[in-house]
Every structure is written in structure tokens, then in C-alpha cells.
Write a protein that holds these residues in place. Structure first.
Motif, short mmCIF file in Angstrom:
data_model
loop_
_atom_site.label_atom_id
_atom_site.label_comp_id
_atom_site.label_asym_id
_atom_site.label_seq_id
_atom_site.Cartn_x
_atom_site.Cartn_y
_atom_site.Cartn_z
N TYR A 46 -94.37 -15.24 -38.98
CA TYR A 46 -93.64 -15.24 -40.25
C TYR A 46 -92.14 -15.21 -39.95
O TYR A 46 -91.67 -14.31 -39.24
CB TYR A 46 -94.00 -14.01 -41.08
CG TYR A 46 -95.47 -13.78 -41.28
CD1 TYR A 46 -96.08 -14.03 -42.51
CD2 TYR A 46 -96.27 -13.25 -40.26
CE1 TYR A 46 -97.42 -13.78 -42.72
CE2 TYR A 46 -97.62 -13.01 -40.45
CZ TYR A 46 -98.20 -13.28 -41.68
OH TYR A 46 -99.53 -13.03 -41.87
N LEU A 48 -88.87 -14.13 -41.04
CA LEU A 48 -88.39 -13.16 -42.02
C LEU A 48 -87.07 -12.54 -41.56
O LEU A 48 -86.73 -12.59 -40.37
CB LEU A 48 -89.44 -12.04 -42.20
CG LEU A 48 -90.84 -12.49 -42.60
CD1 LEU A 48 -91.79 -11.31 -42.60
CD2 LEU A 48 -90.83 -13.19 -43.95
N TYR A 92 -92.06 -4.51 -43.03
CA TYR A 92 -92.94 -5.46 -43.71
C TYR A 92 -94.41 -5.15 -43.46
O TYR A 92 -94.80 -4.73 -42.38
CB TYR A 92 -92.69 -6.90 -43.21
CG TYR A 92 -91.29 -7.39 -43.40
CD1 TYR A 92 -90.87 -7.88 -44.63
CD2 TYR A 92 -90.37 -7.38 -42.34
CE1 TYR A 92 -89.59 -8.34 -44.81
CE2 TYR A 92 -89.09 -7.86 -42.51
CZ TYR A 92 -88.69 -8.33 -43.75
OH TYR A 92 -87.41 -8.79 -43.94
N TRP A 93 -95.21 -5.39 -44.46
CA TRP A 93 -96.64 -5.60 -44.24
C TRP A 93 -96.85 -7.11 -44.20
O TRP A 93 -96.15 -7.88 -44.86
CB TRP A 93 -97.50 -4.95 -45.32
CG TRP A 93 -97.26 -5.44 -46.73
CD1 TRP A 93 -96.46 -4.87 -47.67
CD2 TRP A 93 -97.82 -6.62 -47.35
NE1 TRP A 93 -96.47 -5.60 -48.83
CE2 TRP A 93 -97.30 -6.67 -48.67
CE3 TRP A 93 -98.69 -7.62 -46.93
CZ2 TRP A 93 -97.64 -7.70 -49.56
CZ3 TRP A 93 -99.04 -8.63 -47.81
CH2 TRP A 93 -98.52 -8.66 -49.11
N LEU A 94 -97.81 -7.56 -43.41
CA LEU A 94 -98.05 -8.99 -43.20
C LEU A 94 -99.53 -9.29 -43.43
O LEU A 94 -100.39 -8.60 -42.87
CB LEU A 94 -97.66 -9.40 -41.78
CG LEU A 94 -96.22 -9.06 -41.34
CD1 LEU A 94 -96.04 -9.33 -39.85
CD2 LEU A 94 -95.21 -9.84 -42.16
N HIS A 185 -91.78 -12.73 -37.01
CA HIS A 185 -92.64 -11.55 -36.96
C HIS A 185 -94.06 -12.06 -36.69
O HIS A 185 -94.64 -12.75 -37.53
CB HIS A 185 -92.59 -10.78 -38.27
CG HIS A 185 -91.25 -10.20 -38.57
ND1 HIS A 185 -90.11 -10.97 -38.68
CD2 HIS A 185 -90.87 -8.91 -38.78
CE1 HIS A 185 -89.09 -10.19 -38.95
NE2 HIS A 185 -89.51 -8.94 -39.01
N TRP A 221 -96.49 -11.68 -47.44
CA TRP A 221 -95.77 -10.60 -46.80
C TRP A 221 -94.96 -9.87 -47.88
O TRP A 221 -94.62 -10.43 -48.91
CB TRP A 221 -94.86 -11.12 -45.69
CG TRP A 221 -93.86 -12.15 -46.16
CD1 TRP A 221 -92.57 -11.95 -46.55
CD2 TRP A 221 -94.11 -13.57 -46.30
NE1 TRP A 221 -91.98 -13.13 -46.92
CE2 TRP A 221 -92.90 -14.15 -46.78
CE3 TRP A 221 -95.21 -14.40 -46.08
CZ2 TRP A 221 -92.78 -15.50 -47.04
CZ3 TRP A 221 -95.08 -15.75 -46.35
CH2 TRP A 221 -93.88 -16.29 -46.81
N HIS A 264 -95.79 -8.17 -53.17
CA HIS A 264 -94.89 -9.19 -52.64
C HIS A 264 -94.24 -9.96 -53.77
O HIS A 264 -94.70 -9.97 -54.91
CB HIS A 264 -95.64 -10.15 -51.71
CG HIS A 264 -96.73 -10.93 -52.39
ND1 HIS A 264 -96.49 -11.98 -53.24
CD2 HIS A 264 -98.09 -10.81 -52.33
CE1 HIS A 264 -97.62 -12.48 -53.68
NE2 HIS A 264 -98.62 -11.79 -53.16
N SER A 268 -93.02 -15.06 -51.64
CA SER A 268 -93.47 -14.50 -50.35
C SER A 268 -94.96 -14.68 -50.16
O SER A 268 -95.68 -13.77 -49.73
CB SER A 268 -93.10 -13.02 -50.26
OG SER A 268 -91.71 -12.83 -50.36
N ARG A 269 -95.45 -15.84 -50.51
CA ARG A 269 -96.87 -16.15 -50.32
C ARG A 269 -97.02 -17.63 -50.05
O ARG A 269 -96.20 -18.45 -50.45
CB ARG A 269 -97.67 -15.76 -51.56
CG ARG A 269 -97.24 -16.50 -52.81
CD ARG A 269 -97.96 -16.00 -54.05
NE ARG A 269 -97.51 -16.67 -55.26
CZ ARG A 269 -97.83 -16.31 -56.48
NH1 ARG A 269 -98.61 -15.26 -56.66
NH2 ARG A 269 -97.38 -16.98 -57.52
#
Length: 842
Positions: A46, A48, A92-94, A185, A221, A264, A268-269
Motif C-alpha cells: 500500500y 501511504l 494504519y490498519w491494512l 506499507h 486501509w 476508512h 481508501s478502498r
């Protein structure tokens, strides 16, 4: 470490967007038969920001709650002076996963949480083995295994972990070398191709063949809850734990994890398609390579000839919710194609592929709900495009969300030209819920063709309620009332049984195949190469089950969590192609739980249909019928002869504990039944052989409902919505009120002396036909009524049509005839006999 190292470690690359790249390798099986232990290893990268950008109103609160942090006022970010924050990975969560239709509903996902947000391990070894023994906690963080049931916080799996974390890190190598604020990431993980549970997981299916759709993948994310406030996920799951009393991990541990996840942003998708089993490609980072918008790796060669069936002028979409529009075309209007016909000994070519074209003003394509391509092989009907609404052969249906390129298999084609299709109707369904106005659209279908004929002719059959005989009745509750008999019912199951006589030896091969190109057409079997399940907005689950002559389940397609927001069709990816043999049967079932919805053709109403493409095409229609008049005449009064092809029907309430038949009684998890990771369908009650035999004919049942309603002089919605009538609302008036006179076959025109009506676009009240269409249809009606699905006895005398509609359509009076003699009113016209196609099939 640089992102450029990943292509050296993985065999395949796909750019899901300009911010997300996917790398993967399919590991070989360690078992002798190459079975279920195959593993896929992959990395998701990702692009970011290295550090979390803060909104202005958050700065003070964050600075007060964090120590040893400094604020760079120029770039408005928090900068951590310590290395243990891993340059932004902690922010971040991914997420990444597979999706059945491309959206959140029905998705099987992994969600990465960095180490800062992972609670202390539950044992002294520093690992958490979970239900299936997989170690999903590392010093690099943790993976959560979850699935989507709605467009909200996902649900953690309770039947075991599939995804296993390998590594998580930050890598350099941005596609923009000057962009020092971004970094890749990267989360590396692995899992078995076969999943743990059929209701929570999706398997990795061999998607190398273009006969099936590519695999839908999703990625997202978002920010982490740095202040440990209660998040949407925490509150939702807390309620679920209290309600069910069970979860895959301890409630406190779960809440500690999910409370860290914040929603998100819309940007962000990512939703895309990938062919995981395709041949190794030459993709590069940040480039999708030679893959088209549908994920096909092998497109038709650029020199394959084609014709475009698109409107000559843009169509102004009305500001109405549901609009159906027909666009008509004749092959003789394509000079280059006619030249090709002249070069062929038989004057024919084969259609080999379709490409659905969405074009027009910005935003118009989003209003196209589906397009249906119909055609006719009849020279009389094709000679006048005003008759195109009676081009009834459905050739190629497309629904939003499906791939826009559909290639027929190399063994089959569709004849075009002499003894083939001569004219077409493209019916476009526009769904305009916001009633937008002033939007122009010019969508249509491209037909690729080849002068080299294929060995077989391809056909299309339909199962389920394809003619909407249930139109107007409720999907949940009694047919005429909007409630269920018990309060414990979670919804309703509607099942349509296509019995073995529909696939008798005569129907499958005894009469041979259509077209001289059909090889081995005497074989009593056909090959199905594509299957699409179709419902509308309130549809929740759908299955199409294939049984052999002994009643045993041999194959099943399942849209376990149907997602209408991603399109009205779910294309099966299981076991294609497959054969239908003599004596086989099918059970098509749809599930609904939303009350107040009736069967119908609009998006807010419901359908339950299965479309199956096959070869070789047979002279008998293999579409499962409603009423087999011939078979009923052979048998006892009001009963069906054993060889009759007639659809059976059953409706039943579904208890909440059964989860719309996803679970057997007292069952919490269900392991895959075979290599396709499908459930064991033969264990469910609707499939008992004795139960299928006693189901009534759908047409019989509908007629019974209508008789009950009429005898009770009911005013319910069932009566008002004409259950059992055609969904197309385009019938012609066959006879005058009170007149049952059998018409003679005669020359007849709407206007005297064959003159054209002066008001051609006027709609004939009650029938949806224009005067121009009626003017074209009446001569055929009186000379070749069978082309309009009628016998001569169904046709009214010519003068009745002239008297009824002449004045409305602006027909001039004959010489010596008073002006008011044409078009006097004829109330009570009977419109039940003639049902002509031209409205929606979907």
C-alpha cells in the motif's frame, strides 16, 4: 528494503490501483494427488503517507496525550523521534481479501494490526494458536480473519483462521521518486487455497480459464484509534457477543483489537479483479500490464472483425426511477458485414464474443442496470425494425458489475446471417433512483464474428421464474399478505424445480441440434459453459443445484451472500464447464428476508432466475416451462404426464437458526465438502426426492391463487398487481369486447390503403406499444400470427383494430367515409391472450 525486491521473491504481480500492488506465488502441493494442501503466498503493498496527517482540530488533543513528540508546523504531521514507531506503520490498519462479487458483502478478509495494537500474548510462548493452531501473532503485528455481511464493520471468523502473517514492513520505492512523504506499507501472508468454513471463507479457485470470471479482490486501509476510544467495530461486536454468547477469542481480547480499527475514507478502498492461476505475466510495479478492464489475460486479437449495436443518436434518460428502452438494428445496415456474407458459401458467419459498451455523458454508465441483447432469425420480422420488440430470442444478457467482455468457448459460436440472426434488439434498463435529468447515454453491444465456423452452435436456457409468474405476490409472507405465519421466521425460501422430463433424451438429442455446424448432435447431453444467478435489491442468497437421474446432487452454484450493489448477476465459478445428461434436473432457490417487497421487473421488486449458456443448441427449448399442455392432455384430468416438462414450485419460511439455510440444525460451522469448498447441499430438507415430486406446478399454483382472489372478490395487492401476467406490459389487443369471432387470415393494415399513422409515437393506452409499432404488427398479426406466438383464432377482425386505434394514431379516413368513423372507442378490449416480448427479461 526496496519494493523492487518483491518481484524477485514472487512469481506474479498485479496493480490493483495506483496505490495498491499485489504479489503472489502458488506453492506446489505436497500430496501425491495435488490436493487441498496447496498454499498461496502473497504480499500486498500500500502506498501511504509515512506519518499520519492530522486534521487541524485534532492537533491539540494529540499533543496533550502524547509525550516525546514534536510537531512540524510546516507539514502539519506528528513526527516520532523514536524508531520503534517504524516510520508510520503504527498508524494504519491494512485489509485485503477475496470477494464473491467485488464488494464488502460476502468478502473473506485479513486485517493487519501493527504490534502496538496487539494485546499481550495469551501464553508464555508469545504466540496465539487460535482455533486451528495457526500462529497469527508475530513481532510484526497480527492478522485478523474476518468476513463481510454488510457495508459496516466486518465480523471476525469463529470457525478458524485461514490467513497467516509472515511479515510486515515499510519499503521504499514510491512510483514518484520526489515524493518523500509516501512509502510502501507491505504485509506478507499465506493461506491454503481451500478454506476452513463455507459461510465465513472463500477459496482460491482455478481462474485461468476465460470461461469463468476472474477473482474479485478488495483492499482497504484506514487510521488506527490512537486514543483508545470506543470505535464502531467495538460497539457492534460487543452487542454480537452478548447476543450469541460465542466468539473465536475471548471477548475482552477481541474488543481490545477491534476498538483500534476506525472506518476508512471512501478513497481508501480498492476493488479489482485478478486471475491468480493465469500464466506468468510481465507486469511491473504500478502497471496492470496486458490485462483489460475485466481481468482477461487473452483478449480477442485486434484484427477480429466486429459490428457495434449502439444507438445512432444519444438517448436522453428520463428523470424516472425505472426506464426500459429498446434500440433496434438489422445486419443489412452493415455493408462490410454484408460483403463478408457474400464471400461465404453459406452466407453465414459465427458470433464468437461480445463486448458491452458503456458510453455517454459522465455518470450515464452508472445508471445502466443491465442490457439484454435479443434477436430474430425470421426474415419477415427482421424486415421491419418497428417489430423489434417481438425479437424474443435472448442471446446475451449483461448486468452491471459483470465483466464487459464475454468470449464464447472455441467449440461454439452463434450463427449470424443466412439461417442465423438477421436483426437485433438491445434493451437497456436504466435504474435512476435519484431521478437525475438531462443525462445522455449511448450504450450498446459489440459483436465479434469469425468467418470460420465453430463445431457447435451455442444456446441459452433459463431456470426459475423467468416469466415472472409470481409477479405482484410478496417475497416474504403469504403470497397475498405481507407477514409470515410465525414470528420466528427469518425469511422465505422460494424454490423452482426443473424436473427430469425437461432433460429427456428427445429434448437433449433425439431431434438433433440447431444448425449444420453442430457436431455429435445426437448425443443425449449438452455442455454448460457459463451460469449466472440473478436477483434484485432485497435478494440475500441464491443457489442452483444440479441433480443426476437418481436425484443425487452432482454440482451446485451458490451466491451465499448476494450483493445487488455490485450487480444483479452472480456468475458461478465452480466446476465449469459441466455436462447435463438425460434425466438430470435442477433446483433453483432464492432467499429473502425483507418484508413489503413483491415480485416484479423493477430494481425495487424481485426476481429469481438462472441463465445457463450451453452447446450444442437443441431444437427443443431447454428453458424449464410453466405449463405443458400436451403432457396434461395425455395424463389424467388436471395432472401432469410423467414425461411433461413443467416447473414445480415450493415456498417455505426459514427459521432464524438456519441462517437462510446456510447451516444445518445445531450446526455452527461447516467445513468444505469438496475441492471447490462448497457445502454439502444434499443434506438440506428441500432436496428430498419425495418432497420434490409432490410440488405443484407453478402455473397451477398461480392459477389457484387467482381463483381464490377472484372468488373472494378480494382487493388485495395480489389482485391489483395481476399475478401470472407477463412482466413486459406490452400486450396487443387480440379481440373486441364481447366478440369471440375467429378471424380469417387476411391482409390488414392499421390505416386505410396502407397509409402510415400521422401520430407514430403515440402510446396505445394500456398496451405500451406505439402507433408506429402497432402499424407494423397488424399486417403480421393477420397473415403470420404464429410469428407473434398466436393462432388465427386469437386474432380479432381487422376492422376492430382500425376502429379502436385509427383515430388515436391519426389514420386518415378512407374516401367517402366520415372522419369520426375511424377510431371510435371500444371499451373492454381483452388483452389476456396475446403476450408479446419487448420488455425486460431481467
Amino acid at each position: 528494503m526496496s519494493l523492487n525486491e518483491l518481484p524477485e521473491r514472487y512469481e506474479q504481480i498485479a496493480a490493483l490501483s495506483d496505490k495498491v500492488n499485489l504479489f503472489w506465488t502458488l506453492a506446489p502441493s505436497s500430496s501425491p494427488d495435488g490436493g487441498d494442501d496447496r498454499e498461496i503466498r502473497f504480499a500486498v503493498a500500500y502506498l501511504l503517507p509515512r506519518r499520519t496527517l492530522l486534521r487541524e482540530h485534532e492537533e491539540v488533543a494529540v499533543l496533550q496525550n502524547r509525550k516525546n513528540e514534536t510537531l512540524d508546523e510546516n507539514i502539519n504531521v506528528i513526527i516520532h523521534p523514536h524508531d520503534d514507531y517504524d516510520d508510520g506503520m503504527d498508524y494504519y490498519w491494512l485489509g485485503f481479501g477475496l470477494s464473491s462479487q467485488g464488494g464488502m458483502i460476502g468478502a473473506d478478509m485479513m486485517i493487519y494490526l501493527p504490534p502496538r495494537h496487539v494485546p499481550p500474548p495469551s501464553d508464555s510462548t508469545g504466540s496465539d494458536t487460535g482455533n486451528n493452531g495457526s500462529n497469527n501473532i508475530t513481532k510484526g503485528g497480527r492478522l485478523l480473519d474476518a468476513h463481510g455481511v454488510a457495508y459496516s464493520f466486518p465480523v471476525l471468523d469463529e470457525c478458524g483462521q485461514d490467513w497467516q502473517l509472515v511479515n510486515a514492513t515499510i519499503m521504499s520505492g514510491s512510483t514518484n521518486d520526489d515524493d518523500q512523504m509516501n512509502a510502501w506499507h507491505v504485509v506478507e501472508a499465506k493461506r491454503l487455497l481451500r478454506s476452513n468454513d463455507v459461510n465465513e471463507d472463500l477459496p482460491f479457485i482455478d481462474d485461468s480459464s476465460t470461461l469463468i470470471n476472474p477473482t474479485h479482490v478488495v483492499a482497504a486501509w484506514g487510521p488506527l484509534n490512537m486514543d483508545e476510544e470506543e470505535s464502531d467495530g467495538r460497539s457492534r461486536r460487543a452487542r454480537a457477543i452478548r447476543r450469541t454468547g460465542r466468539t473465536a477469542m475471548q471477548g475482552d481480547e477481541y474488543l481490545a483489537l477491534t476498538s483500534a480499527i476506525l472506518p476508512h475514507e471512501p478513497s481508501s478502498r480498492v476493488s479489482s479483479t485478478v486471475r491468480f492461476f493465469a500464466a506468468k505475466s510481465d507486469h511491473t510495479i504500478g502497471s496492470s500490464g496486458p490485462v483489460d478492464d475485466d481481468g482477461h489475460n487473452n483478449l480477442l486479437e485486434s484484427n477480429t472483425p466486429y459490428i457495434d449495436l449502439i444507438p445512432h443518436e444519444p438517448f436522453l434518460i428520463p428523470d424516472e426511477v425505472t426506464i426500459y428502452k429498446n434500440f433496434c438494428f438489422r445486419v443489412e445496415d452493415y455493408p462490410e458485414l454484408m460483403d463478408v456474407f457474400s464471400e461465404q458459401d453459406d452466407g453465414q458467419v459465427h458470433i464468437v464474443a461480445f463486448h458491452d459498451i458503456l458510453t455517454g455523458e459522465a455518470g450515464s454508465s452508472s445508471l445502466v442496470h443491465h442490457m439484454d441483447l435479443h434477436g430474430t432469425t425470421n426474415e419477415v420480422l427482421s424486415s421491419d425494425m418497428r417489430l423489434c420488440r417481438v425479437y424474443t430470442d435472448l442471446i446475451h444478457p449483461w448486468e452491471a458489475g459483470s465483466p464487459r467482455t464475454f468470449e464464447l468457448p472455441g467449440e461454439a459460436g452463434i450463427p449470424l446471417g443466412k439461417d442465423g440472426y438477421l436483426a437485433f434488439r438491445v434493451e437497456v434498463h436504466y435504474h435512476n433512483p435519484r431521478r437525475r435529468s438531462g443525462i445522455l447515454d449511448q450504450s450498446g453491444v459489440r459483436l465479434y464474428y469469425s468467418a470460420t465456423k465453430r463445431p457447435h452452435v451455442a444456446g441459452l436456457m433459463l431456470l426459475g421464474d423467468y416469466m415472472l409468474e409470481l409477479r405482484g405476490s410478496y417475497t416474504v409472507g403469504r403470497s397475498d399478505m405481507n407477514f409470515t405465519a410465525t414470528n420466528t421466521a427469518a425469511g422465505m425460501r422460494h424454490s423452482f424445480h426443473c424436473p427430469p422430463p425437461c432433460f429427456s433424451g428427445i429434448r437433449l438429442g433425439g431431434m438433433g441440434g440447431v444448425g449444420a455446424g453442430n457436431a455429435s448432435s445426437s448425443d443425449n447431453n449438452i455442455t454448460v459453459f457459463r451460469e449466472v444467478l440473478h436477483m434484485h435489491k432485497s435478494g440475500e442468497r441464491m443457489t442452483n443445484i444440479h441433480l443426476d437421474a437418481g436425484g443425487n446432487v452432482v454440482r451446485a452454484s451458490e451466491a451465499n451472500r448476494f450483493d445487488f450493489s455490485q450487480g444483479a448477476g452472480y456468475a458461478s465459478r465452480v466446476g465449469l464447464p459441466y455436462r447435463i445428461n438425460e434425466g438430470d434436473s435442477f433446483l433453483t432457490t432464492c432467499y429473502f428476508s425483507t418484508r413489503g417487497v413483491v415480485w416484479g421487473s423493477s430494481s425495487d421488486q424481485e426476481m429469481c432466475q438462472t441463465f445457463m449458456w450451453y452447446y450444442p443448441k437443441r431444437e427443443y427449448s431447454l428453458t424449464c416451462g410453466y405449463l405443458d399442455v400436451t403432457a396434461r392432455k395425455r395424463g389424467p384430468v388436471n395432472s401432469l404426464d410423467p414425461v411433461g416438462c413443467e416447473m414445480g414450485y415450493d415456498r417455505a419460511e426459514v427459521a432464524a437458526s438456519a441462517n437462510l439455510d446456510r447451516l444445518n440444525p445445531n450446526e455452527e460451522c461447516q467445513a468444505p465438502a469438496d475441492e471447490f469448498s462448497s457445502r454439502s447441499f444434499d443434506s438440506f430438507e428441500p432436496l428430498t426426492a419425495s418432497g420434490l415430486k409432490v410440488w405443484p406446478s407453478l402455473m397451477q399454483l398461480v392459477n389457484t391463487w387467482k381463483q381464490k382472489v377472484v372468488s373472494a372478490e378480494s382487493t388485495t395487492e395480489l389482485t391489483n398487481s395481476t399475478v401470472g401476467s407477463s412482466p413486459r406490459n406490452n400486450t396487443l389487443p387480440p379481440s373486441a369486447s364481447g366478440s369471440n369471432t375467429m378471424s380469417k387470415v387476411e391482409d390488414c393494415c392499421l390505416c386505410p390503403n396502407g397509409q402510415r399513422p400521422t401520430r407514430p409515437e403515440t402510446i396505445v393506452t394500456g398496451f405500451s406499444w406505439t402507433c408506429d409499432e402497432l402499424d407494423a404488427a397488424i399486417p403480421v398479426l393477420h397473415t403470420r400470427p404464429e410469428l407473434l406466438l398466436l393462432s388465427a383464432s386469437d386474432v380479432a377482425p381487422c376492422d376492430d383494430y382500425r376502429t379502436s386505434f385509427g383515430e388515436l394514431c391519426g389514420c386518415p379516413a378512407e374516401a367517402g367515409q366520415p372522419e369520426n368513423a375511424i377510431g371510435s372507442s371500444m371499451p373492454g378490449l381483452n388483452n389476456e391472450k396475446l403476450m408479446l416480448s419487448g420488455g425486460t427479461m431481467w
